[in-house]
Write a protein that holds these residues in place. Structure first.
Motif, PDB file in Angstrom:
ATOM      1  N   GLU A 303       0.828  -1.219   0.000  1.00  8.84           N
ATOM      2  CA  GLU A 303       0.000   0.000   0.000  1.00  8.84           C
ATOM      3  C   GLU A 303       0.858   1.264   0.000  1.00  8.84           C
ATOM      4  OE1 GLU A 303      -3.173   0.619  -0.312  1.00  8.84           O
ATOM      5  OE2 GLU A 303      -3.770  -1.470  -0.469  1.00  8.84           O
ATOM      6  N   CYS A 304       1.717   1.379  -0.980  1.00  6.92           N
ATOM      7  CA  CYS A 304       2.559   2.574  -1.078  1.00  6.92           C
ATOM      8  C   CYS A 304       1.726   3.712  -1.648  1.00  6.92           C
ATOM      9  CB  CYS A 304       3.749   2.279  -1.994  1.00  6.92           C
ATOM     10  SG  CYS A 304       4.686   3.736  -2.423  1.00  6.92           S
ATOM     11  N   SER A 305       1.785   4.875  -1.010  1.00  7.90           N
ATOM     12  CA  SER A 305       0.982   6.008  -1.492  1.00  7.90           C
ATOM     13  C   SER A 305       1.796   6.915  -2.417  1.00  7.90           C
ATOM     14  CB  SER A 305       0.469   6.810  -0.301  1.00  7.90           C
ATOM     15  OG  SER A 305       1.568   7.319   0.417  1.00  7.90           O
ATOM     16  N   ALA A 306       3.012   6.500  -2.728  1.00  7.95           N
ATOM     17  CA  ALA A 306       3.891   7.283  -3.610  1.00  7.95           C
ATOM     18  C   ALA A 306       4.124   8.691  -3.067  1.00  7.95           C
ATOM     19  CB  ALA A 306       3.327   7.328  -5.026  1.00  7.95           C
ATOM     20  N   CYS A 307       4.177   8.810  -1.752  1.00  8.42           N
ATOM     21  CA  CYS A 307       4.343  10.144  -1.150  1.00  8.42           C
ATOM     22  C   CYS A 307       5.782  10.649  -1.252  1.00  8.42           C
ATOM     23  CB  CYS A 307       3.920  10.108   0.313  1.00  8.42           C
ATOM     24  SG  CYS A 307       4.968   9.047   1.319  1.00  8.42           S
ATOM     25  N   ASP A 308       6.709   9.731  -1.498  1.00  8.43           N
ATOM     26  CA  ASP A 308       8.124  10.104  -1.679  1.00  8.43           C
ATOM     27  C   ASP A 308       8.866  10.455  -0.383  1.00  8.43           C
ATOM     28  OD1 ASP A 308       8.373   9.641  -4.331  1.00  8.43           O
ATOM     29  OD2 ASP A 308       8.405  11.731  -4.972  1.00  8.43           O
ATOM     30  N   TYR A 309       8.243  10.294   0.764  1.00  4.17           N
ATOM     31  CA  TYR A 309       8.936  10.655   2.011  1.00  4.17           C
ATOM     32  C   TYR A 309      10.205   9.836   2.199  1.00  4.17           C
ATOM     33  CZ  TYR A 309       4.870  13.382   3.516  1.00  4.17           C
ATOM     34  OH  TYR A 309       3.872  14.294   3.614  1.00  4.17           O
ATOM     35  N   CYS A 310      10.229   8.641   1.640  1.00  3.05           N
ATOM     36  CA  CYS A 310      11.395   7.765   1.802  1.00  3.05           C
ATOM     37  C   CYS A 310      12.554   8.155   0.882  1.00  3.05           C
ATOM     38  CB  CYS A 310      10.991   6.331   1.493  1.00  3.05           C
ATOM     39  SG  CYS A 310      10.263   6.164  -0.149  1.00  3.05           S
ATOM     40  N   MET A 311      12.301   9.083  -0.013  1.00  2.00           N
ATOM     41  CA  MET A 311      13.302   9.409  -1.024  1.00  2.00           C
ATOM     42  C   MET A 311      14.113  10.651  -0.623  1.00  2.00           C
ATOM     43  SD  MET A 311      13.143   7.263  -3.574  1.00  2.00           S
ATOM     44  CE  MET A 311      13.527   7.990  -5.158  1.00  2.00           C
ATOM     45  N   LEU A 364      11.519   6.412   7.538  1.00  2.00           N
ATOM     46  CA  LEU A 364      10.868   7.612   6.994  1.00  2.00           C
ATOM     47  C   LEU A 364       9.497   7.332   6.384  1.00  2.00           C
ATOM     48  CD1 LEU A 364      14.017   9.015   5.137  1.00  2.00           C
ATOM     49  CD2 LEU A 364      13.070   9.857   7.280  1.00  2.00           C
ATOM     50  N   CYS A 365       9.188   6.066   6.154  1.00  2.96           N
ATOM     51  CA  CYS A 365       7.977   5.730   5.394  1.00  2.96           C
ATOM     52  C   CYS A 365       6.698   6.127   6.136  1.00  2.96           C
ATOM     53  CB  CYS A 365       7.958   4.230   5.092  1.00  2.96           C
ATOM     54  SG  CYS A 365       6.463   3.749   4.218  1.00  2.96           S
ATOM     55  N   SER A 366       5.863   6.866   5.447  1.00  7.36           N
ATOM     56  CA  SER A 366       4.618   7.347   6.059  1.00  7.36           C
ATOM     57  C   SER A 366       3.648   6.196   6.330  1.00  7.36           C
ATOM     58  CB  SER A 366       3.952   8.361   5.140  1.00  7.36           C
ATOM     59  OG  SER A 366       3.621   7.743   3.913  1.00  7.36           O
TER      60      SER A 366
HETATM   61  S1  SF4 Z   1       7.444   6.713   2.156  1.00 12.54           S
HETATM   62 FE1  SF4 Z   1       8.046   5.740   0.233  1.00 12.54          FE
HETATM   63  S2  SF4 Z   1       7.487   3.580   0.423  1.00 12.54           S
HETATM   64 FE2  SF4 Z   1       6.432   4.702   2.049  1.00 12.54          FE
HETATM   65  S3  SF4 Z   1       4.419   5.155   1.210  1.00 12.54           S
HETATM   66 FE3  SF4 Z   1       5.709   6.938   0.778  1.00 12.54          FE
HETATM   67  S4  SF4 Z   1       6.603   6.538  -1.250  1.00 12.54           S
HETATM   68 FE4  SF4 Z   1       5.757   4.604  -0.528  1.00 12.54          FE
END
Ligand code: SF4
Ligand code: SF4
Length: 383
Positions: A303-311, A364-366
Motif C-alpha cells: 500500500e505505497c501512497s507514492a508520497c516520496d517521504y522515503c526518497m 521515513l515511510c509514512s
Molecule cells: S514513504 Fe516511500 S514507500 Fe512509504 S508510502 Fe511513501 S513513497 Fe511509498
C-alpha cells in the motif's frame, strides 16, 4: 471527433491526442517506420485528431540526444499540408539544461527538426524538483516569455511525474496554458493525481493525460475478477474503452494522449472518442467502475501512497517506482509487460537489486511499510 477547449487558450483540441512516443519501428534500422507511421497519422488527421504530442527525446536511443519522433513529424508535415490545422506539442528536455543558452539552443534545434516556424504547445518535459529549481535559476520563465514574443511558441506548459507539492509549486509559478499528467482509474492518488487535476482546472489550465491505460495494463491485462464485473454493465465495452470513457467523464481533462502504433487501436480509440462526453457515465457504470478499482486494488501487493517521504534512497533506488511495478505485476496473471516497463523505464541504479538493506527508508515511510522485504520481492520478480 469531439473537441474541448484547452484551458484559457480558447483552442479547441480533439479529446483524443496522437502520442508520438511509441510509433511503429522499422526493425532494420530501429528508426520510426515512415510508411506505417504516416498511414496512422493520415488516418488520425482524417478522423479529426488535431493534437499531436511529441518530445525531443522520443524515439531516441538514450535520453541524452534527440530522438527520431520530431524528425519524422518534420518530414511528415513537409509533405502534408495539414500542419496549420493541427496543434503540435513538443517538449524541452529539462534534464539536459546546463546553462542559460541551452533553452534557446534546444528550441532552435527542435524548430529545425520539426521543419516549422512555430510550436503550438511547448512544454518543459518531466519537471522534477532538481531540474525545476535549476531551470528557474537559469531563467526558464523569461525564456518562455521571449519565445512567445518572438512567435516561436504559442502556448506553454509542462509535464510532470513528480509529487503534488512540486506540481502545485510549478503551477503557481507561471501563467501556464496546459500541463500533462499521468492519470487513469488506478492512478487517482499518485503523482499530481485527482488533487492536481482539480487544482490545475480551477486555474483554467488545460490538461492532457498520459498513460491512460497505465502502460497498456488496463487494456491488455484484465484479471478475471475485473472481467466478471464488466460483464454486469448494461453496455458492453472493451477494457480500453472503459479506461478512456472514465477519463473523458472528467470535464477537467482536455485531451487524452494515446500512443497508438497499430491501426486497429487507432480505429477503436477514435470510435470510442465519439461518445466521450463529460459526465456521461451513468450512476450504475460509475458504481461498476468503483468495483473494478477495488478488484484491482485487492490484488495490490504493497500500500505505497507514492508520497516520496522515503526518497532519496542513499543508494539511488527509486523506491516508489519499484513498489509500483511490484504492484502492477501482482495484479496480473501475465506480468511480462510490467517486466519490460521496469527494465525500460528505470535506470540500472534505480532498480530494487541495488537496495543495500540499510533500512533508512523504513524509518521515513509514512505507511510504515516493510520496504526492504518488498525490494527483495521486486528483485526476484524482475530478475
Ligand atoms: S514513504 Fe516511500 S514507500 Fe512509504 S508510502 Fe511513501 S513513497 Fe511509498
Ligand atoms: S533499505 Fe534499500 S531502498 Fe531503503 S534506503 Fe536503504 S538501500 Fe535504499
Amino acid at each position: 471527433m469531439l473537441y474541448r477547449q484547452m484551458g484559457k487558450t480558447g483552442e479547441m483540441v480533439s479529446i483524443l491526442g496522437f502520442g508520438c512516443m511509441r510509433l511503429p519501428i522499422d526493425s532494420k534500422n530501429q528508426h520510426v517506420d515512415r510508411k506505417r507511421a504516416s498511414s496512422l497519422l493520415d488516418y488520425a488527421l482524417e478522423s479529426g485528431i488535431n493534437f499531436i504530442d511529441t518530445a525531443y527525446s522520443y524515439h531516441g536511443t538514450n535520453l541524452q540526444e534527440g530522438g527520431d519522433s520530431e524528425v519524422f513529424l518534420g518530414e511528415y508535415f513537409q509533405e502534408n499540408t495539414a500542419r496549420k490545422d493541427v496543434y503540435l506539442c513538443t517538449k524541452l528536455p529539462s534534464w539536459l539544461i546546463e546553462k542559460k543558452g541551452d533553452f534557446d539552443n534546444f528550441l532552435e534545434e527542435q524548430l529545425k527538426r520539426l521543419k516549422t516556424d512555430y510550436i503550438d504547445f511547448y512544454l518543459l518535459h518531466n519537471v522534477k524538483e532538481r531540474n525545476w529549481s535549476k531551470m528557474e535559476d537559469l531563467g526558464v520563465l523569461d525564456f518562455l516569455d521571449s519565445a512567445i514574443a518572438d512567435g516561436k511558441i504559442k502556448y506553454t506548459g509542462f509535464s510532470s511525474h513528480d509529487n503534488i507539492d512540486l506540481f502545485k509549486d510549478v503551477i503557481e509559478s507561471y501563467n501556464w496554458n496546459m500541463c500533462t499528467i499521468q492519470y487513469n482509474y488506478l492512478d487517482e492518488n499518485i503523482q499530481a493525481g485527482r488533487e492536481g487535476l482539480e487544482y490545475a482546472a480551477k486555474r483554467e489550465i488545460g490538461i492532457a493525460v498520459m498513460e491512460p491505460l497505465k502502460g497498456g495494463i488496463l487494456a491488455s491485462y484484465t484479471p478475471p475478477e475485473v472481467t466478471e464485473i464488466w460483464k454486469k454493465a448494461p453496455i458492453q465495452r472493451k477494457a480500453a474503452e472503459w479506461a478512456f470513457r472514465y477519463l473523458w467523464n472528467h470535464p477537467e481533462i482536455t485531451t487524452v494522449l494515446s500512443g497508438m502504433n497499430e491501426m486497429k487501436h487507432l480505429v477503436e480509440n477514435i470510435f470510442c472518442a465519439e461518445d466521450g462526453h463529460p459526465q456521461s457515465l451513468t450512476t450504475e457504470e460509475n458504481e461498476l467502475m468503483e468495483q473494478v478499482k477495488k478488484a484491482y486494488k485487492d490484488k495490490i501487493e504493497v500500500e505505497c501512497s507514492a508520497c516520496d517521504y522515503c526518497m532519496p534512497c542513499p543508494n539511488g533506488v527509486n523506491i516508489p517506482q519499484c513498489l509500483s511495478y511490484l504492484n502492477q505485476a501482482a495484479m496480473l496473471h501475465d506480468a511480462s509487460n510490467v517486466y519490460m516497463q521496469y527494465h525500460y523505464n528505470l535506470k540500472d541504479e534505480e532498480k530494487a537489486d541495488k537496495c543495500l538493506g540499510c533500512g533508512l527508508c523504513e524509518e521515513l515511510c509514512s505507511q510504515k511499510l516493510p520496504i526492504r522485504e518488498k525490494m527483495k520481492m521486486a528483485k526476484k520478480e524482475f530478475r
